[in-house]
Design an enzyme around this catalytic site. Structure first.
Site, PDB file in Angstrom:
ATOM      1  N   ASP A  65       0.871  -1.170   0.000  1.00  0.00           N
ATOM      2  CA  ASP A  65       0.000   0.000   0.000  1.00  0.00           C
ATOM      3  C   ASP A  65       0.906   1.218   0.000  1.00  0.00           C
ATOM      4  OD1 ASP A  65      -1.765   2.059   0.395  1.00  0.00           O
ATOM      5  OD2 ASP A  65      -2.623   1.281   2.262  1.00  0.00           O
ATOM      6  N   ASN A  92       3.385   5.324 -11.499  1.00  0.00           N
ATOM      7  CA  ASN A  92       2.118   5.278 -12.218  1.00  0.00           C
ATOM      8  C   ASN A  92       0.900   5.226 -11.301  1.00  0.00           C
ATOM      9  OD1 ASN A  92       0.198   4.489 -14.517  1.00  0.00           O
ATOM     10  ND2 ASN A  92       0.142   2.673 -13.194  1.00  0.00           N
ATOM     11  N   SER A 143      -0.741  13.692 -16.044  1.00  0.00           N
ATOM     12  CA  SER A 143      -2.033  13.796 -16.723  1.00  0.00           C
ATOM     13  C   SER A 143      -2.167  15.194 -17.306  1.00  0.00           C
ATOM     14  CB  SER A 143      -3.176  13.546 -15.733  1.00  0.00           C
ATOM     15  OG  SER A 143      -4.430  13.809 -16.320  1.00  0.00           O
ATOM     16  N   SER A 145      -4.658  16.627 -16.882  1.00  0.00           N
ATOM     17  CA  SER A 145      -5.392  17.243 -15.773  1.00  0.00           C
ATOM     18  C   SER A 145      -4.457  17.963 -14.803  1.00  0.00           C
ATOM     19  CB  SER A 145      -6.202  16.187 -15.018  1.00  0.00           C
ATOM     20  OG  SER A 145      -7.218  15.652 -15.838  1.00  0.00           O
ATOM     21  N   TYR A 156      -7.936  15.743  -7.617  1.00  0.00           N
ATOM     22  CA  TYR A 156      -7.120  14.928  -8.524  1.00  0.00           C
ATOM     23  C   TYR A 156      -6.164  15.797  -9.326  1.00  0.00           C
ATOM     24  CZ  TYR A 156      -5.923  11.900 -12.471  1.00  0.00           C
ATOM     25  OH  TYR A 156      -5.245  11.192 -13.431  1.00  0.00           O
ATOM     26  N   LYS A 160      -1.963  15.772  -9.319  1.00  0.00           N
ATOM     27  CA  LYS A 160      -1.179  15.500 -10.530  1.00  0.00           C
ATOM     28  C   LYS A 160      -0.248  16.668 -10.853  1.00  0.00           C
ATOM     29  CE  LYS A 160      -2.183  11.387 -12.039  1.00  0.00           C
ATOM     30  NZ  LYS A 160      -1.133  10.353 -12.194  1.00  0.00           N
ATOM     31  N   THR A 191      -9.582   2.655 -18.825  1.00  0.00           N
ATOM     32  CA  THR A 191      -9.027   1.763 -17.810  1.00  0.00           C
ATOM     33  C   THR A 191     -10.123   1.444 -16.799  1.00  0.00           C
ATOM     34  OG1 THR A 191      -8.350   3.545 -16.298  1.00  0.00           O
ATOM     35  CG2 THR A 191      -6.777   2.927 -18.027  1.00  0.00           C
TER      36      THR A 191
END
Length: 258
Positions: A65, A92, A143, A145, A156, A160, A191
């Site tokens: 984890d 990743n 990303s 994003s 998120y 990133k 995905t």
């Protein structure tokens, strides 16, 4: 998976989030180009699926984890303990979940930060001394994003963006020591993480509308760019962000009107 061949014979690659999606495609691409690969994931069964059909001597599945800061040093020790070195680290693993910002709870923010930022920070901190020994490199899966804002994705996008800025800053610090750091920036990719966003042609239409190539990415579209940045062909590239987005970031954001 790759049209070109890259010489990764004898090189040791670590990929986080290797149990599915983009991570699994990256693992397969490196293995198919001669590398030995250690993959990290939360579920050992998914990692076993990733490595199915490959020589056990060339792979290492690490169930961990990565939101637990203490796991970073253990992961690097496991890789160097089995293979003796580390040449490429591909960051990743990430958490993705759209939400209304005012509904974002402290625990959920901690999950975003610990998975998307802290895991990168502490794994990279542990990996860099090993990469200095081998003249290796880091490729982060960022990303588009992280380059701009999105509706309903503030947490998120912010995480990133943080990782992508870390990569640029660390590229400056570690370039003189022979270590390169770069980022690939995918856009919407089919995905498990995005399965609930677009499930059929109609629900995918708003996303495809912004993509110049007219289709969402598959994980196999992202992996070759990672291999290139990790390869000797990119030996004079560091601190770069390579959009692998089908032309998404080329747009001003205006809809495509036919």
């Amino acid at each position: 998976m790759t049209h070109n061949r890259y010489d990764f014979e004898g090189q040791v690659v670590l990929v986080t989030g290797g149990g599915s999606g983009i991570g699994r495609a990256i693992v397969h691409a490196f293995l198919d180009n001669g590398a030995v690969v250690a993959a990290v994931g939360r579920r050992s069964g998914r990692l076993e699926e990733t490595f199915a059909g490959y020589d056990d001597a060339r792979v290492l599945a690490i169930e961990a984890d990565l939101s637990d800061r203490g796991s970073a040093a253990q992961v690097i020790e496991a890789v160097t303990g089995k293979f003796g070195r580390l040449d490429v680290f591909v960051n990743n693993a990430a958490k993705y979940a759209p939400q209304e910002f005012t509904d974002l709870g402290a625990d959920e923010w901690d999950a975003f930060r610990s998975t998307n930022i802290d895991a990168f920070v502490f794994l990279t901190k542990a990996a860099l001394p090993e990469l200095e020994k081998t003249g290796g490199n880091v490729v982060a899966v960022g990303s588009v994003s992280g380059l701009r804002g999105d509706w309903g994705q503030a947490a998120y996008n912010a995480t990133k963006a943080a990782v992508m800025n870390f990569v640029q800053s660390l590229a400056l610090d570690w370039g003189p020591r022979g270590v390169r750091l770069n980022t690939v920036a995918p856009a919407f990719t089919l995905t498990d993480a995005t399965a609930g966003v677009g499930t059929d042609e109609e629900s995918l239409r708003p996303f495809v509308n912004r993509i110049a190539l007219g289709r969402p990415a598959q994980p196999e579209d992202i992996a070759p760019a990672v291999l290139f940045l990790a390869s000797a062909d990119a030996s004079y590239i560091t601190g770069a962000t390579l959009p692998v987005d089908g032309g998404t970031s080329a747009s001003t954001g205006q809809p495509h009107v036919e």
